[in-house]
Structures are given as C-alpha cells and as structure tokens.
Scaffold this motif. Sequence first.
Motif, PDB file in Angstrom:
ATOM      1  N   VAL A 121       0.871  -1.176   0.000  1.00  0.00           N
ATOM      2  CA  VAL A 121       0.000   0.000   0.000  1.00  0.00           C
ATOM      3  C   VAL A 121       0.906   1.223   0.000  1.00  0.00           C
ATOM      4  CG1 VAL A 121      -1.769   1.295   1.238  1.00  0.00           C
ATOM      5  CG2 VAL A 121      -1.806  -1.209   1.258  1.00  0.00           C
ATOM      6  N   MET A 122       0.783   2.068  -1.027  1.00  0.00           N
ATOM      7  CA  MET A 122       1.649   3.235  -1.153  1.00  0.00           C
ATOM      8  C   MET A 122       0.826   4.516  -1.059  1.00  0.00           C
ATOM      9  SD  MET A 122       4.111   1.766  -4.201  1.00  0.00           S
ATOM     10  CE  MET A 122       5.170   3.195  -4.210  1.00  0.00           C
ATOM     11  N   VAL A 123       1.276   5.434  -0.199  1.00  0.00           N
ATOM     12  CA  VAL A 123       0.586   6.713   0.003  1.00  0.00           C
ATOM     13  C   VAL A 123       1.619   7.825  -0.104  1.00  0.00           C
ATOM     14  CG1 VAL A 123      -0.937   8.048   1.482  1.00  0.00           C
ATOM     15  CG2 VAL A 123      -0.966   5.546   1.615  1.00  0.00           C
ATOM     16  N   ALA A 124       1.461   8.697  -1.084  1.00  0.00           N
ATOM     17  CA  ALA A 124       2.346   9.848  -1.239  1.00  0.00           C
ATOM     18  C   ALA A 124       1.806  11.005  -0.414  1.00  0.00           C
ATOM     19  CB  ALA A 124       2.465  10.240  -2.706  1.00  0.00           C
ATOM     20  N   ILE A 125       2.620  11.530   0.503  1.00  0.00           N
ATOM     21  CA  ILE A 125       2.203  12.622   1.393  1.00  0.00           C
ATOM     22  C   ILE A 125       3.189  13.778   1.235  1.00  0.00           C
ATOM     23  CG2 ILE A 125       1.497  13.192   3.739  1.00  0.00           C
ATOM     24  CD1 ILE A 125       1.603  10.275   4.426  1.00  0.00           C
ATOM     25  N   TYR A 126       2.662  14.963   1.030  1.00  0.00           N
ATOM     26  CA  TYR A 126       3.519  16.155   0.928  1.00  0.00           C
ATOM     27  C   TYR A 126       2.816  17.320   1.602  1.00  0.00           C
ATOM     28  CZ  TYR A 126       6.512  19.782  -1.084  1.00  0.00           C
ATOM     29  OH  TYR A 126       7.378  20.837  -1.250  1.00  0.00           O
ATOM     30  N   ARG A 127       3.412  17.773   2.692  1.00  0.00           N
ATOM     31  CA  ARG A 127       2.888  18.902   3.466  1.00  0.00           C
ATOM     32  C   ARG A 127       1.438  18.647   3.895  1.00  0.00           C
ATOM     33  NH1 ARG A 127       5.367  24.132   0.117  1.00  0.00           N
ATOM     34  NH2 ARG A 127       7.556  23.663   0.546  1.00  0.00           N
ATOM     35  N   GLU A 128       1.190  17.488   4.442  1.00  0.00           N
ATOM     36  CA  GLU A 128      -0.150  17.117   4.909  1.00  0.00           C
ATOM     37  C   GLU A 128      -0.069  16.529   6.316  1.00  0.00           C
ATOM     38  OE1 GLU A 128      -2.893  15.830   1.346  1.00  0.00           O
ATOM     39  OE2 GLU A 128      -0.941  14.864   1.079  1.00  0.00           O
ATOM     40  N   ALA A 129       0.672  17.208   7.183  1.00  0.00           N
ATOM     41  CA  ALA A 129       0.864  16.708   8.543  1.00  0.00           C
ATOM     42  C   ALA A 129      -0.448  16.601   9.300  1.00  0.00           C
ATOM     43  CB  ALA A 129       1.840  17.624   9.293  1.00  0.00           C
ATOM     44  N   ALA A 130      -1.403  17.457   9.010  1.00  0.00           N
ATOM     45  CA  ALA A 130      -2.656  17.480   9.769  1.00  0.00           C
ATOM     46  C   ALA A 130      -3.469  16.202   9.598  1.00  0.00           C
ATOM     47  CB  ALA A 130      -3.488  18.692   9.357  1.00  0.00           C
ATOM     48  N   VAL A 131      -3.355  15.542   8.439  1.00  0.00           N
ATOM     49  CA  VAL A 131      -4.183  14.363   8.183  1.00  0.00           C
ATOM     50  C   VAL A 131      -3.456  13.064   8.514  1.00  0.00           C
ATOM     51  CG1 VAL A 131      -5.439  15.569   6.370  1.00  0.00           C
ATOM     52  CG2 VAL A 131      -3.464  14.166   5.764  1.00  0.00           C
ATOM     53  N   VAL A 132      -2.213  13.141   9.006  1.00  0.00           N
ATOM     54  CA  VAL A 132      -1.439  11.920   9.271  1.00  0.00           C
ATOM     55  C   VAL A 132      -2.129  11.010  10.289  1.00  0.00           C
ATOM     56  CG1 VAL A 132       0.681  11.088  10.358  1.00  0.00           C
ATOM     57  CG2 VAL A 132       0.798  12.765   8.520  1.00  0.00           C
ATOM     58  N   PRO A 133      -2.607  11.510  11.446  1.00  0.00           N
ATOM     59  CA  PRO A 133      -3.269  10.591  12.390  1.00  0.00           C
ATOM     60  C   PRO A 133      -4.479   9.898  11.787  1.00  0.00           C
ATOM     61  CG  PRO A 133      -2.725  12.674  13.465  1.00  0.00           C
ATOM     62  CD  PRO A 133      -2.489  12.871  12.002  1.00  0.00           C
ATOM     63  N   GLN A 134      -5.321  10.650  11.029  1.00  0.00           N
ATOM     64  CA  GLN A 134      -6.496  10.042  10.396  1.00  0.00           C
ATOM     65  C   GLN A 134      -6.079   9.005   9.361  1.00  0.00           C
ATOM     66  OE1 GLN A 134      -9.490  12.725   8.425  1.00  0.00           O
ATOM     67  NE2 GLN A 134      -8.982  11.510   6.614  1.00  0.00           N
ATOM     68  N   LEU A 135      -5.038   9.313   8.596  1.00  0.00           N
ATOM     69  CA  LEU A 135      -4.578   8.389   7.555  1.00  0.00           C
ATOM     70  C   LEU A 135      -4.089   7.082   8.154  1.00  0.00           C
ATOM     71  CD1 LEU A 135      -3.621   7.665   4.668  1.00  0.00           C
ATOM     72  CD2 LEU A 135      -1.489   8.863   5.203  1.00  0.00           C
ATOM     73  N   ILE A 136      -3.230   7.151   9.163  1.00  0.00           N
ATOM     74  CA  ILE A 136      -2.675   5.938   9.750  1.00  0.00           C
ATOM     75  C   ILE A 136      -3.772   5.125  10.435  1.00  0.00           C
ATOM     76  CG2 ILE A 136      -1.084   5.073  11.512  1.00  0.00           C
ATOM     77  CD1 ILE A 136       0.800   7.308  10.771  1.00  0.00           C
ATOM     78  N   ALA A 137      -4.727   5.795  11.070  1.00  0.00           N
ATOM     79  CA  ALA A 137      -5.847   5.079  11.686  1.00  0.00           C
ATOM     80  C   ALA A 137      -6.669   4.344  10.627  1.00  0.00           C
ATOM     81  CB  ALA A 137      -6.719   6.048  12.464  1.00  0.00           C
ATOM     82  N   ALA A 138      -6.906   4.991   9.471  1.00  0.00           N
ATOM     83  CA  ALA A 138      -7.672   4.354   8.400  1.00  0.00           C
ATOM     84  C   ALA A 138      -6.917   3.168   7.818  1.00  0.00           C
ATOM     85  CB  ALA A 138      -7.984   5.373   7.307  1.00  0.00           C
ATOM     86  N   LEU A 139      -5.610   3.298   7.625  1.00  0.00           N
ATOM     87  CA  LEU A 139      -4.820   2.199   7.076  1.00  0.00           C
ATOM     88  C   LEU A 139      -4.726   1.036   8.055  1.00  0.00           C
ATOM     89  CD1 LEU A 139      -1.926   4.206   5.363  1.00  0.00           C
ATOM     90  CD2 LEU A 139      -3.926   3.168   4.281  1.00  0.00           C
ATOM     91  N   ASP A 140      -4.759   1.337   9.342  1.00  0.00           N
ATOM     92  CA  ASP A 140      -4.723   0.266  10.345  1.00  0.00           C
ATOM     93  C   ASP A 140      -6.005  -0.560  10.362  1.00  0.00           C
ATOM     94  OD1 ASP A 140      -2.274  -0.056  11.617  1.00  0.00           O
ATOM     95  OD2 ASP A 140      -2.570   1.715  12.878  1.00  0.00           O
ATOM     96  N   GLU A 141      -7.080  -0.020   9.781  1.00  0.00           N
ATOM     97  CA  GLU A 141      -8.343  -0.748   9.735  1.00  0.00           C
ATOM     98  C   GLU A 141      -8.406  -1.751   8.580  1.00  0.00           C
ATOM     99  OE1 GLU A 141     -10.912  -0.611  11.909  1.00  0.00           O
ATOM    100  OE2 GLU A 141      -9.599   0.651  13.137  1.00  0.00           O
ATOM    101  N   ILE A 142      -7.418  -1.757   7.706  1.00  0.00           N
ATOM    102  CA  ILE A 142      -7.430  -2.661   6.548  1.00  0.00           C
ATOM    103  C   ILE A 142      -7.422  -4.109   7.020  1.00  0.00           C
ATOM    104  CG2 ILE A 142      -6.087  -3.465   4.563  1.00  0.00           C
ATOM    105  CD1 ILE A 142      -5.180  -0.620   4.117  1.00  0.00           C
ATOM    106  N   ASP A 143      -8.330  -4.898   6.491  1.00  0.00           N
ATOM    107  CA  ASP A 143      -8.461  -6.306   6.868  1.00  0.00           C
ATOM    108  C   ASP A 143      -7.509  -7.142   6.012  1.00  0.00           C
ATOM    109  OD1 ASP A 143      -9.252  -8.769   7.774  1.00  0.00           O
ATOM    110  OD2 ASP A 143     -11.115  -8.831   6.620  1.00  0.00           O
TER     111      ASP A 143
END
Length: 432
Positions: free
Chosen positions: A259-281
């Motif tokens: 799973v590849m996610v390109a992030i650039y200057r998006e520090a505010a959404v990092v907690p939401q992103l990692i939480a969503a990726l952790d939900e992957i079954d």
Amino acid sequence: MPDTGRSERGAVSAARTRDFARFRHEALLLKALGISKPLIACMAQRAAVTGTSIETEVLASGAIDEEAYYGGLARMAGLPFVAEIPDGMINDGPALDCQLKEPTLVRLHCNGRAPVIALVPKITHIEGLASRVKRSACLGETIVITTPSAIRRAVWKAGGERRGRVAVHGLFQATQPLSARTVVTGDQGFSAGLLISGLLMLLALAPQLLMIILHLILSLFHLGGLMLRLAVLAHTRRHGSEHETMLQSADMALPIYSVMVAIYREAAVVPQLIAALDEIDWPRSRLDIKLVCEADDLETLAAIAKVRPGPHFEVVEVPAMQPRTKPKALTYALAGARGEFITIYDAEDRPHPQQLREAYHRFRLSSDKLACLQSPLVIANGGESWLSAVFALEYAALFRRLLPALGFYRMPLPLGGTSNHFRTAALTGCGG
C-alpha cells in the motif's frame, strides 16, 4: 454412512500436529530468547494460518521491539549488534535494491579496515551461526547483526540519488514517446500550425462561415458526450450492477500486498490516515504499507514519528529534487515494494477495510492480462452543501456507471489517481 464430522475433526487435528512439529524447534529457540509461551503459542497459530513463521508473526505484531529482538539474536550468536548503519558505509548499485524487499545482508566498507558483513539472521539459523563463530574467532570481527529496518534505511540513503534520477528521467530515456517531457512533437506542431493558419484565414475571409463550422463541431462534441451517457444508461438497464460475493478466503491464500501513500505537506491528516490504514483487513505479516514523503518535509515526517505506526509501516524519504510530483515519488518508492499487488491511496482517503480482499478476489477470478483495478470513490461530505452534493453526484455517475460500462466494452477509461490496484509485475514492466 461415513461420519463426515469426525473425519473433518481428524483432518484438523492432523494439521495441528504437523504445524506443531514444524514450529517446535523455532518455538524452543524463541523461548530461550526470553519470549513468553502464550505469545509464542498465539503467533504459532497465526503462522499456521498465513503460512509464515512464528518469528515473522512476532515481529509483525509489534509485541516485541525489533532492535531488542535482533539484539537478543546477536547475544545468542556471540556477535556484535549494530542498531543503525552509518551513512557512507554501503556502496550503491542496482543490485542493492533487492535488500529493500528482503533485507538479509549488506557489505559495510570502513576506512582502513576490511569490509564487515551486516547480517539479518533467522532464529532457526542462529545455532549454526553460533557454532561457526565458536570455531572461528575471526568471524566476530567480520560479521555484525543488525535489523531489517536498519538495512532498509541505509540502502534507501545509499541509492537515493540513483533512484531519483531513474524516477525523473527513466521513462524518457527508455520510452521517449510515452513521456510527458515532450509536450509537442514536430508532427503535432506542424498540424496545429496548419489548423490555426486555416482558421485565421477563414476568420478573415468568411467569419460567419467559421462561426457556423465551430458551432457545428462543438455541438457534435457535446452530442457525443450525451450519447455516451445515454448508452451507459441503456447498458445499466440491460446488465444491471455487478454484485459478487466478496472473497472469504483463508489468510493462508493471501500474498504480500503493498500500500503506497504519497504525502507532501499534509501533517494534519497523518493521524487520520494511519488510523484508516490500520483498519485494513489483511494479515499484518503480509502487509507492506509505505508512506512516501519528501525528505525535506520535516513537519510531515515529525507527525508520522509522533503517531508511531506499527511494524508494517515504512517511511520512504524521497530526495529533494524537481519535479515534486506524486508520480515521481511513487516511482521512487516502487523499488522497495514487496507485494505481489500494489494499491495507491491519497492522504485524505479512508479505504474500506475489505477493499484489498475484494481487489485480490477480482484479480484471482480474472486472467493474467488484467493489470489494474479502479475502486469506486465516494464523496464523504455530500450532504454539507449543494456544491458538495453535485460533486458527490458526479463521482457516483463516473465510478458507479460510466467507468464500469467502459470497462465492460473494453474501451479506454480514465483512472482516478487513487484507490488503484495493480499487479506489481505489470506496473514495473511498463516503467512505473
């Protein structure tokens, strides 16, 4: 009649016996390392299902710190342990990239000293390694134990400039006509100039005729778009929506999925992103999540470090070079993708937990010629305003009706730029 229930129980019991025999030696070594029996038993059950090893499941679970684990292996083998490989000790080369996918060993070059091998041993090999160290004292001076993460970090840095050049220039050098660097070819420029000259001449000689011609062309263009959408509605009435039962396969059938996610200057959404990726079954030991960031985007890197993502996450720092685009960043990180399949998400995405399983199901049911799947995108805030509602309606029409119809008739279709699932071999084969 035969007792099928008894035979099934017997088969399960036999399978458990085989698994116990297969893991017995590894379990004893892990116990000697100081890992508790309940944890070993739990991870052995996972390993039996996924087809991996207890060691792999223990490290993927995050229950044991990676540095502590390999430090313990170093003590068992009687070898030095190196938690971090200093910069400049690894010579770069294209063959080095294999260590990004499966770190095993790298050669470290020290000034004024003979090269040292940095090794990532498996616990099932540790006894043989320890016996060789006892027989030959000089091995302790030429071999050190390190962690897979330390090798990956060192290899990413050692080959960063080379991979950056490949990501920026590789497609142009290999397949020039497919590169966007050539904006207009000579033939295209000649044709465009001829067309513009003709329009200007017609504008000067017969402006009313020109307006009629342009009106006719634009009307036909919009009529074509309307006819396409009417055809999609007719297709939907004839074939309906495709509903398939989602794959309920055992975890043992699942390959590694990147799973590849390109992030650039998006520090505010990092907690939401990692939480969503952790939900992957998907089994954590078969999941390879790469957060691809620019090396000088210190704010985003600090936000990721603050969340402390699990062992199945890896942060890939892309060297700071132009252009700072998502395709360049993802092509750079592709060198380290370990999965048989790859999916791409944006930082603000919240993928459905079952999406990877459904994509894998569709790949399995299709021929090897299927290289890419596009997951439907849904706007989450469609009820907030009329603009977001129209936006949500447009996405629903595109991803629920238009793209499935184009795919059904094997016509060219645009990808959404996110939630794309690829066969890794096909993606690397076409240049990333």
